[in-house]
Design a protein around this motif. Sequence first.
Motif, mmCIF file in Angstrom:
data_model
loop_
_atom_site.group_PDB
_atom_site.id
_atom_site.type_symbol
_atom_site.label_atom_id
_atom_site.label_comp_id
_atom_site.label_asym_id
_atom_site.label_seq_id
_atom_site.Cartn_x
_atom_site.Cartn_y
_atom_site.Cartn_z
ATOM 1 N N TRP A 1 -3.832 0.623 8.618
ATOM 2 C CA TRP A 1 -3.459 1.889 7.978
ATOM 3 C C TRP A 1 -3.177 2.958 9.036
ATOM 4 N N GLY A 2 -4.084 3.079 10.003
ATOM 5 C CA GLY A 2 -3.887 4.070 11.056
ATOM 6 C C GLY A 2 -2.623 3.822 11.851
ATOM 7 N N GLU A 3 -2.341 2.548 12.170
ATOM 8 C CA GLU A 3 -1.133 2.218 12.918
ATOM 9 C C GLU A 3 0.126 2.534 12.117
ATOM 10 N N CYS A 4 0.107 2.213 10.836
ATOM 11 C CA CYS A 4 1.279 2.478 9.995
ATOM 12 C C CYS A 4 1.528 3.971 9.838
ATOM 13 N N LEU A 5 0.458 4.753 9.692
ATOM 14 C CA LEU A 5 0.629 6.202 9.608
ATOM 15 C C LEU A 5 1.218 6.766 10.892
ATOM 16 N N THR A 6 0.769 6.238 12.023
ATOM 17 C CA THR A 6 1.238 6.738 13.321
ATOM 18 C C THR A 6 2.696 6.377 13.569
ATOM 19 N N THR A 7 3.066 5.146 13.246
ATOM 20 C CA THR A 7 4.422 4.665 13.547
ATOM 21 C C THR A 7 5.402 4.882 12.398
ATOM 22 N N ASN A 8 4.856 5.166 11.204
ATOM 23 C CA ASN A 8 5.658 5.265 9.982
ATOM 24 C C ASN A 8 6.429 3.975 9.730
ATOM 25 N N ARG A 9 5.856 2.861 10.096
ATOM 26 C CA ARG A 9 6.403 1.544 9.803
ATOM 27 C C ARG A 9 5.431 0.825 8.878
ATOM 28 N N TRP A 10 5.961 0.352 7.743
ATOM 29 C CA TRP A 10 5.130 -0.269 6.719
ATOM 30 C C TRP A 10 5.691 -1.659 6.414
ATOM 31 N N PRO A 11 5.376 -2.632 7.246
ATOM 32 C CA PRO A 11 5.957 -3.972 7.071
ATOM 33 C C PRO A 11 5.475 -4.665 5.805
ATOM 34 N N ALA B 1 0.834 -1.202 0.000
ATOM 35 C CA ALA B 1 0.000 0.000 0.000
ATOM 36 C C ALA B 1 0.868 1.251 0.000
ATOM 37 N N TRP B 2 1.951 1.239 0.781
ATOM 38 C CA TRP B 2 2.884 2.381 0.798
ATOM 39 C C TRP B 2 3.452 2.601 -0.598
ATOM 40 N N THR B 3 3.836 1.541 -1.269
ATOM 41 C CA THR B 3 4.439 1.634 -2.598
ATOM 42 C C THR B 3 3.458 2.198 -3.614
ATOM 43 N N ALA B 4 2.165 1.901 -3.441
ATOM 44 C CA ALA B 4 1.147 2.334 -4.397
ATOM 45 C C ALA B 4 0.597 3.721 -4.109
ATOM 46 N N HIS B 5 1.036 4.351 -3.012
ATOM 47 C CA HIS B 5 0.482 5.653 -2.638
ATOM 48 C C HIS B 5 1.394 6.780 -3.119
ATOM 49 N N PRO B 6 0.880 7.708 -3.939
ATOM 50 C CA PRO B 6 1.733 8.745 -4.525
ATOM 51 C C PRO B 6 2.296 9.752 -3.527
ATOM 52 N N ARG B 7 1.664 9.895 -2.362
ATOM 53 C CA ARG B 7 2.197 10.859 -1.383
ATOM 54 C C ARG B 7 3.132 10.199 -0.375
ATOM 55 N N LEU B 8 3.152 8.884 -0.362
ATOM 56 C CA LEU B 8 4.063 8.177 0.531
ATOM 57 C C LEU B 8 5.325 7.743 -0.198
ATOM 58 N N ASN B 9 5.164 7.219 -1.401
ATOM 59 C CA ASN B 9 6.289 6.698 -2.170
ATOM 60 C C ASN B 9 6.849 7.786 -3.086
ATOM 61 N N PRO B 10 8.058 8.282 -2.818
ATOM 62 C CA PRO B 10 8.616 9.351 -3.655
ATOM 63 C C PRO B 10 8.906 8.918 -5.086
ATOM 64 N N ASP B 11 8.993 7.612 -5.320
ATOM 65 C CA ASP B 11 9.275 7.094 -6.663
ATOM 66 C C ASP B 11 8.017 6.622 -7.388
ATOM 67 N N TRP B 12 6.854 6.946 -6.831
ATOM 68 C CA TRP B 12 5.613 6.488 -7.434
ATOM 69 C C TRP B 12 5.422 7.071 -8.827
ATOM 70 N N GLU B 13 4.943 6.243 -9.744
ATOM 71 C CA GLU B 13 4.590 6.684 -11.084
ATOM 72 C C GLU B 13 3.276 6.025 -11.481
ATOM 73 N N PRO B 14 2.418 6.733 -12.208
ATOM 74 C CA PRO B 14 1.149 6.133 -12.631
ATOM 75 C C PRO B 14 1.393 4.978 -13.583
ATOM 76 N N THR B 15 0.486 4.003 -13.556
ATOM 77 C CA THR B 15 0.597 2.828 -14.411
ATOM 78 C C THR B 15 -0.396 2.934 -15.561
ATOM 79 N N GLU B 16 0.108 2.804 -16.774
ATOM 80 C CA GLU B 16 -0.750 2.795 -17.957
ATOM 81 C C GLU B 16 -0.608 1.449 -18.647
ATOM 82 N N LYS B 17 -1.705 0.750 -18.819
ATOM 83 C CA LYS B 17 -1.685 -0.530 -19.503
ATOM 84 C C LYS B 17 -2.759 -0.550 -20.575
#
Length: 331
Positions: A269-279, A44-60
């Motif tokens: 989601w709430g726990e990960c936002l609070t702790t900034n840990r995304w296992p 989820a972190w990887t797919a979120h544009p405001r969390l992942n600085p390397d996020w890019e939209p996917t076009e298929k």
Amino acid sequence: MTHLPTGIHRDISDESYHADTLCDRLTLSSSLARQIIGQSPLHAWTAHPRLNPDWEPTEKKTFDIGRAAHRAVLGQGSDYAEIPESYLASNGAASTKAAKDFIAESREAGLTPLKGAEIAQIEMMAARARYRMAENGITLDPADSEVTALAEVEGVMCRARIDNAPEKAMRLPGAPGPRKVMIDFKTCESATDESCRRAVENYAYDFPAQFYAETWEAATDERRDMLFVFQEKAAPFEVKLIFLLNEPGHSGDWFEDARQKTAAARALWGECLTTNRWPGYANGIVTLGARPFYRQAWQDRAAMISQTSKPAAAALRAAYDAQSPHRMAGE
């Protein structure tokens, strides 16, 4: 950054919605929630544009027909553009430089590039979908399409993009009276009952049905049910309207589990936002057991093989000889 209040919002662009720039708080969508539960918070972190600085939209390309059909049926969403026939190769492929440039420019402008035949297909799909829905008393108003619900649910800010939310109530199986619905339009290869059931299971469509209902209710104080409209992408472009059984205690009920899934996703989601840990996935080696249906499939096949007549010994020897390494090497 847009700062929208809790409620229902129209005229929100696809780009703003998917970029999660609706408010200053990060918001949870149904697709992110499904990734948290079905895969891991890291996905989820990887797919979120405001969390992942390397996020890019996917076009298929595989998304194009579905996206264009949404536009044609709903009257809202990203529009499409026809690739000029003169740009296509002699075999009809969009492989020329002119076609590739047109496709790139169209996508840059937020348009879905399609060939003329594909647009004709989309228009036939839209006509069939509108006809089949009208048979069930449903007429879609484009003003009610692609509406966004934004609300806090159990301490987590959530967003939901609803294909269409008709104002007119309709009768649903098992309901005591007319109910308002949210419509989720899906393109598919087959819209038989069993194919739709498999799609709900494979893509966990019970999850967004529950997530959207909870987000909509938190935003409006109004309870709505989800009605799925499945449409086949090949002629005759047939349509099936699907309402998921919502009957607590029934063995076929979808929503007891769906409520647990959405609650668990929000909590994680709430726990990960609070702790900034995304296992990601749990460490360790996993032992996978075979599911009963997988083993049964072989047992059925083995039984069928055992019932066939066995080939003569001479035929077996000839087959073995023909496939021997010496024979294969030409010796």
